[in-house]
Design an enzyme around this catalytic site. Structure first.
Site, PDB file in Angstrom:
ATOM      1  N   GLU A 197      -4.858  -9.238   1.333  1.00 14.12           N
ATOM      2  CA  GLU A 197      -4.390  -8.357   2.399  1.00 14.12           C
ATOM      3  C   GLU A 197      -4.954  -8.791   3.759  1.00 14.12           C
ATOM      4  O   GLU A 197      -4.361  -8.541   4.794  1.00 14.12           O
ATOM      5  CB  GLU A 197      -4.803  -6.909   2.086  1.00 14.12           C
ATOM      6  N   HIS A 235      -7.593 -20.152 -22.821  1.00  8.89           N
ATOM      7  CA  HIS A 235      -6.608 -20.304 -23.891  1.00  8.89           C
ATOM      8  C   HIS A 235      -5.214 -19.893 -23.426  1.00  8.89           C
ATOM      9  O   HIS A 235      -4.309 -19.713 -24.240  1.00  8.89           O
ATOM     10  CB  HIS A 235      -7.047 -19.500 -25.117  1.00  8.89           C
ATOM     11  N   LYS A 280       6.966   0.663   1.920  1.00 10.19           N
ATOM     12  CA  LYS A 280       6.792   2.123   2.075  1.00 10.19           C
ATOM     13  C   LYS A 280       8.000   2.724   2.788  1.00 10.19           C
ATOM     14  O   LYS A 280       8.518   3.765   2.398  1.00 10.19           O
ATOM     15  CB  LYS A 280       5.538   2.410   2.917  1.00 10.19           C
TER      16      LYS A 280
HETATM   17  O1  PA5 Z   1      -7.072  -1.933   2.631  1.00  9.93           O
HETATM   18  C1  PA5 Z   1      -6.284  -1.067   2.929  1.00  9.93           C
HETATM   19  O2  PA5 Z   1      -6.265  -0.544   4.062  1.00  9.93           O
HETATM   20  C2  PA5 Z   1      -5.262  -0.526   1.947  1.00  9.93           C
HETATM   21  O3  PA5 Z   1      -5.274  -1.204   0.743  1.00  9.93           O
HETATM   22  C3  PA5 Z   1      -5.530   0.943   1.661  1.00  9.93           C
HETATM   23  O4  PA5 Z   1      -6.799   1.072   1.120  1.00  9.93           O
HETATM   24  C4  PA5 Z   1      -4.481   1.534   0.712  1.00  9.93           C
HETATM   25  O5  PA5 Z   1      -3.189   1.288   1.189  1.00  9.93           O
HETATM   26  C5  PA5 Z   1      -4.689   3.026   0.585  1.00  9.93           C
HETATM   27  O6  PA5 Z   1      -4.614   3.654   1.827  1.00  9.93           O
HETATM   28  P1  PA5 Z   1      -5.185   5.107   2.052  1.00  9.93           P
HETATM   29  O7  PA5 Z   1      -6.632   5.092   1.794  1.00  9.93           O
HETATM   30  O8  PA5 Z   1      -4.845   5.438   3.456  1.00  9.93           O
HETATM   31  O9  PA5 Z   1      -4.460   5.996   1.059  1.00  9.93           O
END
Ligand code: PA5
Length: 444
Positions: free
Chosen positions: A285, A306, A420
């Site tokens: 990310e 394996h 989303k």
């Molecule tokens: O690293 C990030 O920002 C994302 O992976 C969030 O943790 C994830 O989308 C969850 O978001 P939130 O904590 O707002 O529900």
């Protein structure tokens, strides 16, 4: 040092001029992180968190963990991405992947709101039947669909089981200090809340209340974990020279620029499988954007030798491995001797499993290097809470440096919004009517 980087099985694969160029970029990136002058620098709160965390909130987290331990058999942690992976990784790393099955004197811990699967949800609900339950719902934005839906289901369960007032004492909320629907709901209902700091993004948040509460409920020594992170912070904060975070960022950017687009994080301990998942989110990310970035993948050896072992040995040569090798043998198992030697295995009689695993590591290391797969080694002292805290800090800092070396903002995730938006439209969320029409036409 709880974590040590060994680069001798990787550097021979890198052109020396390229290494010097990238090392200079990584040193600059290190400065950018500490100057707080790079893209996304509003999200550098994790950098000095191990020293500057909110002591009052920390005490409240520990008190809540004690209360949860006393009052339930099942603790449901609701969250997705950075709001659950770190805690789950810690429980398995420090305790065990079999945590829930072991006799332990702390509640079973299950994770919900990390998917939208009805069978999994029904099974979780079954596991809560006739048992006392507490919930920690974690969402920085307070609006994420998956945890919001799971929270509705579990809130209803608790309210039916304990009444609204009884449920209130069993629901713990970790979210933004003022924004979001979850915060508003928590205030209205009177749930105890913990804060995700404004300047720390989800995937960098495991050492905040996001991770601390579930980790403490599992009976893990969070003081030791924070000490490990603080010692790592002191160690890597001394400058770019001879710094393992800078070295790791340099090595992986060299691999990337040299045409190796896939990094495989390797562990020889199933207790680190969820740590691999946490790492994949952190790096995937943070770096996968602007049509750039290494693809982070992972394996657990020797199991995956394996399966994926064949590909790694002889498949497309666009990969390198980063191998976490744990030195301590905290739970020795000795192979029994068999005077008849019917299975022909007496060559390992009276040896420990750890010794055999070490040999599997060394054998694989050399085989993969011979197969033209560079290996970066990370030696971990043990699987303690202290080492976990150190390792988390190591990877977070290295990720920021690596992202800047690559030329991206390591703290945003604009790409996550696309699915989303489409999902909201398809589910008929008000305000998405036009998008819904267009998507339905495309789907036919
Ligand atoms: O690293 C990030 O920002 C994302 O992976 C969030 O943790 C994830 O989308 C969850 O978001 P939130 O904590 O707002 O529900």
């Amino acid at each position: 040092m709880a974590v040590k980087l060994i680069d001798k099985h990787a550097v021979d694969f890198i052109d020396k001029t390229l290494y010097s160029e990238v090392a200079a970029d990584a040193a600059k990136a290190y400065k950018t992180v500490y100057d707080r002058s790079g893209a996304g620098s509003d999200f550098l709160g994790w950098l000095d968190l191990p020293e500057k965390y909110d002591r009052d909130e920390y005490v409240r987290v520990k008190a809540a963990a004690e209360k949860i331990k006393q009052s339930c058999d099942v603790f449901i942690v609701i969250g997705i991405g950075g709001s659950y992976l770190g805690a789950r990784a810690a429980v398995e790393f420090v305790k065990s992947p079999l945590y829930n099955n072991l006799k332990k004197g702390t509640p079973d811990i299950y994770f919900a709101g990390k998917d939208i699967n009805s069978a999994y949800m029904n099974e979780l609900l079954m596991l809560c039947k006739d048992r006392d339950v507490c919930i920690n719902v974690i969402s920085k934005s307070g609006t994420t669909t998956e945890p919001s839906i799971a929270f509705r289901v579990f809130r209803e369960l608790l309210e039916k089981k304990y009444g609204e007032k009884g449920a209130c004492g069993r629901i713990f909320v970790t979210t933004d200090k003022s924004r979001g629907k979850l915060k508003a709901l928590a205030d209205e209902k009177g749930y105890e809340t913990f804060t995700v700091p404004d300047d720390i993004g989800g995937r960098y948040s495991v050492l905040t209340s996001v991770g601390l509460l579930p980790i403490a409920v599992a009976g893990i020594d969070v003081d030791a974990m924070m000490r490990g992170a603080a010692d790592a912070m002191a160690c890597y904060g001394k400058g770019a020279e001879d710094n393992d975070c800078v070295k790791y960022a340099t090595l992986r950017n060299c691999m990337y620029r040299g045409g190796r687009g896939i990094e495989i994080l390797v562990t020889y301990d199933p207790a680190l499988a969820m740590f691999n998942e946490w790492w994949k989110q952190l790096y995937g990310e943070s770096e996968g954007k602007d049509n750039k970035g290494l693809y982070p993948s992972s394996v657990v050896f020797s199991s995956d030798l394996h399966s994926m072992g064949q590909y790694i040995q002889q498949g497309t040569r666009n990969i390198f491995e980063t191998v976490m090798n744990i030195k301590a043998d905290d739970s020795p198992v000795v192979i029994p001797d068999d005077p008849q030697n019917v299975d022909g295995m007496n060559f390992v009689s009276k040896k420990t499993l750890h010794y055999i695993n070490e040999n599997a590591f060394n054998a694989t290391l050399l085989a993969h290097v011979d197969g033209q797969v560079p290996n970066v080694i990370l030696e971990l002292r043990d699987r303690s809470a202290y080492t976990f805290g150190w390792l988390v800090y190591f990877f977070e800092l290295a990720c920021a440096i690596s992202g800047y070396t690559l030329g991206v903002n390591p703290f945003d995730q604009p790409g996550v919004e696309s699915y989303k938006k489409n999902m909201y439209a398809l589910l008929g969320k008000p305000g998405y009517e036009e998008e819904r029409k267009a998507l339905l036409e495309r789907l036919g």
